[in-house]
Design a protein around this motif. Structure first.
Motif, PDB file in Angstrom:
ATOM      1  N   GLY A  72      17.960  -2.605 -24.159  1.00 40.64           N
ATOM      2  CA  GLY A  72      18.126  -3.836 -23.388  1.00 40.64           C
ATOM      3  C   GLY A  72      17.823  -5.106 -24.166  1.00 40.64           C
ATOM      4  N   LEU A  73      17.890  -5.027 -25.489  1.00 38.34           N
ATOM      5  CA  LEU A  73      17.593  -6.172 -26.342  1.00 38.34           C
ATOM      6  C   LEU A  73      18.877  -6.735 -26.936  1.00 38.34           C
ATOM      7  N   GLY A  74      19.052  -8.041 -26.821  1.00 38.11           N
ATOM      8  CA  GLY A  74      20.212  -8.709 -27.390  1.00 38.11           C
ATOM      9  C   GLY A  74      19.820  -9.584 -28.563  1.00 38.11           C
ATOM     10  N   LEU A  75      20.804  -9.942 -29.375  1.00 36.73           N
ATOM     11  CA  LEU A  75      20.596 -10.812 -30.541  1.00 36.73           C
ATOM     12  C   LEU A  75      21.669 -11.886 -30.584  1.00 36.73           C
ATOM     13  N   TRP A  76      21.252 -13.065 -30.995  1.00 41.24           N
ATOM     14  CA  TRP A  76      22.183 -14.163 -31.249  1.00 41.24           C
ATOM     15  C   TRP A  76      21.412 -15.210 -32.022  1.00 41.24           C
ATOM     16  N   ASP A  77      22.066 -16.292 -32.350  1.00 34.97           N
ATOM     17  CA  ASP A  77      21.429 -17.407 -33.036  1.00 34.97           C
ATOM     18  C   ASP A  77      21.644 -18.679 -32.240  1.00 34.97           C
ATOM     19  N   VAL A  78      20.780 -19.650 -32.431  1.00 30.69           N
ATOM     20  CA  VAL A  78      20.978 -20.918 -31.745  1.00 30.69           C
ATOM     21  C   VAL A  78      22.147 -21.690 -32.336  1.00 30.69           C
ATOM     22  N   HIS A 106      26.901 -13.841 -19.223  1.00 26.73           N
ATOM     23  CA  HIS A 106      27.178 -12.622 -19.987  1.00 26.73           C
ATOM     24  C   HIS A 106      26.103 -11.558 -19.814  1.00 26.73           C
ATOM     25  N   CYS A 107      24.910 -11.977 -19.395  1.00 26.41           N
ATOM     26  CA  CYS A 107      23.788 -11.052 -19.268  1.00 26.41           C
ATOM     27  C   CYS A 107      23.145 -11.218 -17.888  1.00 26.41           C
ATOM     28  N   PRO A 108      23.742 -10.657 -16.851  1.00 22.44           N
ATOM     29  CA  PRO A 108      23.218 -10.854 -15.495  1.00 22.44           C
ATOM     30  C   PRO A 108      21.808 -10.306 -15.284  1.00 22.44           C
ATOM     31  N   ARG A 109      21.370  -9.375 -16.109  1.00 20.69           N
ATOM     32  CA  ARG A 109      20.023  -8.798 -15.980  1.00 20.69           C
ATOM     33  C   ARG A 109      19.001  -9.498 -16.881  1.00 20.69           C
ATOM     34  N   LEU A 110      19.411 -10.578 -17.530  1.00 19.73           N
ATOM     35  CA  LEU A 110      18.544 -11.271 -18.471  1.00 19.73           C
ATOM     36  C   LEU A 110      17.271 -11.753 -17.786  1.00 19.73           C
ATOM     37  N   GLU A 111      16.109 -11.391 -18.381  1.00 24.11           N
ATOM     38  CA  GLU A 111      14.798 -11.749 -17.847  1.00 24.11           C
ATOM     39  C   GLU A 111      14.102 -12.818 -18.670  1.00 24.11           C
ATOM     40  N   ALA A 112      14.396 -12.868 -19.976  1.00 22.98           N
ATOM     41  CA  ALA A 112      13.646 -13.773 -20.848  1.00 22.98           C
ATOM     42  C   ALA A 112      14.382 -13.977 -22.164  1.00 22.98           C
ATOM     43  N   GLY A 118      10.329 -20.930 -35.790  1.00 17.94           N
ATOM     44  CA  GLY A 118      10.225 -22.321 -35.384  1.00 17.94           C
ATOM     45  C   GLY A 118      11.532 -23.069 -35.284  1.00 17.94           C
ATOM     46  N   GLU A 119      12.447 -22.846 -36.212  1.00 15.12           N
ATOM     47  CA  GLU A 119      13.729 -23.570 -36.158  1.00 15.12           C
ATOM     48  C   GLU A 119      14.491 -23.205 -34.894  1.00 15.12           C
ATOM     49  N   SER A 120      14.504 -21.946 -34.554  1.00 18.00           N
ATOM     50  CA  SER A 120      15.145 -21.525 -33.311  1.00 18.00           C
ATOM     51  C   SER A 120      14.435 -22.143 -32.106  1.00 18.00           C
ATOM     52  N   PHE A 121      13.106 -22.119 -32.134  1.00 17.88           N
ATOM     53  CA  PHE A 121      12.326 -22.625 -31.007  1.00 17.88           C
ATOM     54  C   PHE A 121      12.506 -24.125 -30.792  1.00 17.88           C
ATOM     55  N   ARG A 122      12.961 -24.849 -31.799  1.00 16.42           N
ATOM     56  CA  ARG A 122      13.237 -26.279 -31.624  1.00 16.42           C
ATOM     57  C   ARG A 122      14.242 -26.517 -30.498  1.00 16.42           C
ATOM     58  N   HIS A 123      14.985 -25.488 -30.133  1.00 18.53           N
ATOM     59  CA  HIS A 123      16.007 -25.606 -29.093  1.00 18.53           C
ATOM     60  C   HIS A 123      15.577 -24.930 -27.790  1.00 18.53           C
ATOM     61  N   ALA A 124      14.283 -24.764 -27.614  1.00 17.36           N
ATOM     62  CA  ALA A 124      13.765 -24.129 -26.399  1.00 17.36           C
ATOM     63  C   ALA A 124      14.119 -24.930 -25.148  1.00 17.36           C
ATOM     64  N   ARG A 125      14.313 -26.229 -25.264  1.00 12.92           N
ATOM     65  CA  ARG A 125      14.681 -27.015 -24.075  1.00 12.92           C
ATOM     66  C   ARG A 125      16.005 -26.518 -23.501  1.00 12.92           C
ATOM     67  N   HIS A 126      16.902 -26.064 -24.367  1.00 13.42           N
ATOM     68  CA  HIS A 126      18.193 -25.540 -23.904  1.00 13.42           C
ATOM     69  C   HIS A 126      18.012 -24.183 -23.216  1.00 13.42           C
ATOM     70  N   THR A 127      17.144 -23.354 -23.764  1.00 16.94           N
ATOM     71  CA  THR A 127      16.964 -22.029 -23.168  1.00 16.94           C
ATOM     72  C   THR A 127      16.075 -22.116 -21.922  1.00 16.94           C
ATOM     73  N   ALA A 129      16.233 -24.374 -19.796  1.00 15.16           N
ATOM     74  CA  ALA A 129      17.130 -24.853 -18.737  1.00 15.16           C
ATOM     75  C   ALA A 129      17.761 -23.691 -17.968  1.00 15.16           C
ATOM     76  N   LEU A 130      17.704 -22.484 -18.530  1.00 14.41           N
ATOM     77  CA  LEU A 130      18.251 -21.312 -17.844  1.00 14.41           C
ATOM     78  C   LEU A 130      17.297 -20.775 -16.780  1.00 14.41           C
ATOM     79  N   GLY A 131      16.087 -21.312 -16.719  1.00 14.83           N
ATOM     80  CA  GLY A 131      15.132 -20.907 -15.689  1.00 14.83           C
ATOM     81  C   GLY A 131      14.454 -19.571 -15.941  1.00 14.83           C
ATOM     82  N   LEU A 132      14.372 -19.180 -17.194  1.00 12.51           N
ATOM     83  CA  LEU A 132      13.757 -17.909 -17.570  1.00 12.51           C
ATOM     84  C   LEU A 132      12.541 -18.162 -18.443  1.00 12.51           C
ATOM     85  N   PRO A 133      11.641 -17.188 -18.543  1.00 11.58           N
ATOM     86  CA  PRO A 133      10.552 -17.326 -19.511  1.00 11.58           C
ATOM     87  C   PRO A 133      11.116 -17.440 -20.929  1.00 11.58           C
ATOM     88  N   VAL A 134      10.519 -18.314 -21.716  1.00 13.80           N
ATOM     89  CA  VAL A 134      10.941 -18.538 -23.104  1.00 13.80           C
ATOM     90  C   VAL A 134       9.712 -18.378 -23.995  1.00 13.80           C
TER      91      VAL A 134
END
Length: 168
Positions: A72-78, A106-112, A118-127, A129-134
């Motif tokens: 149940g683990l997905g991968l992508w980049d910001v 794309h991921c209806p069961r997405l929980e978090a 750190g570079e990825s986390f710079r965009h946490a405001r975008h993630t 916004a999805l209303g999930l734990p980040v």
């Protein structure tokens, strides 16, 4: 003279993805191999293998991806694309974000969502916004020498266990 425009890798996710790990952008070795975390010194596959009791780092990439899906683990980049010479995040120029808002579709069961470094986390405001734990996880990159492998594994284990992606 500008750096070459680089295109990232496609997402590894599906309808059963519960947790997605977002990196920043693939390094040279990963782009060359067309594989996430393709640098042999990156601890990503080693950490997951230890958490899942699988020799992932020694398995073919297709088997690694299958293990991600099974857990149940997905991968992508910001970043979808950028200009960069080399592999360092600090050298990324003119990045274009991936469509992170589409993750819920794309991921209806997405929980978090977990940001790998750190570079990825710079965009946490975008993630967020999805209303999930980040979460911000320590980078698995060999450039993150300030964290031991054991400390990285413990931080990753805590988040993966919280969302049922690793054994308790």
């Amino acid at each position: 003279m500008s750096e070459p425009r680089l295109q990232g890798l496609g997402p590894v996710l599906d309808a059963d993805t519960r947790l997605i790990v977002l990196g920043s952008f693939p390094g040279v070795a990963s782009l060359r191999a067309q594989q996430y975390y393709g640098h042999p010194q990156n601890a990503f596959w080693k950490i997951l293998g230890e958490l899942w009791g699988l020799p992932l780092a020694q398995r073919p990439y297709a088997e690694r991806v299958q293990a991600l899906r099974e857990h149940g683990l997905g991968l992508w980049d910001v970043y979808a694309s950028c200009e960069r010479e080399g592999s360092l995040d600090s050298d990324i120029r003119e990045p274009v974000l991936n469509d992170l808002a589409s993750l819920r579709q794309h991921c209806p069961r997405l929980e978090a969502i977990a940001h790998n470094g750190g570079e990825s986390f710079r965009h946490a405001r975008h993630t967020r916004a999805l209303g999930l734990p980040v979460y911000r996880l320590p980078s698995t990159s060999p450039a993150n020498a300030g964290w031991s492998l054991q400390r990285k594994r413990e931080a990753w284990a805590e988040v993966l266990r919280r969302h049922g992606v690793a054994r308790p």
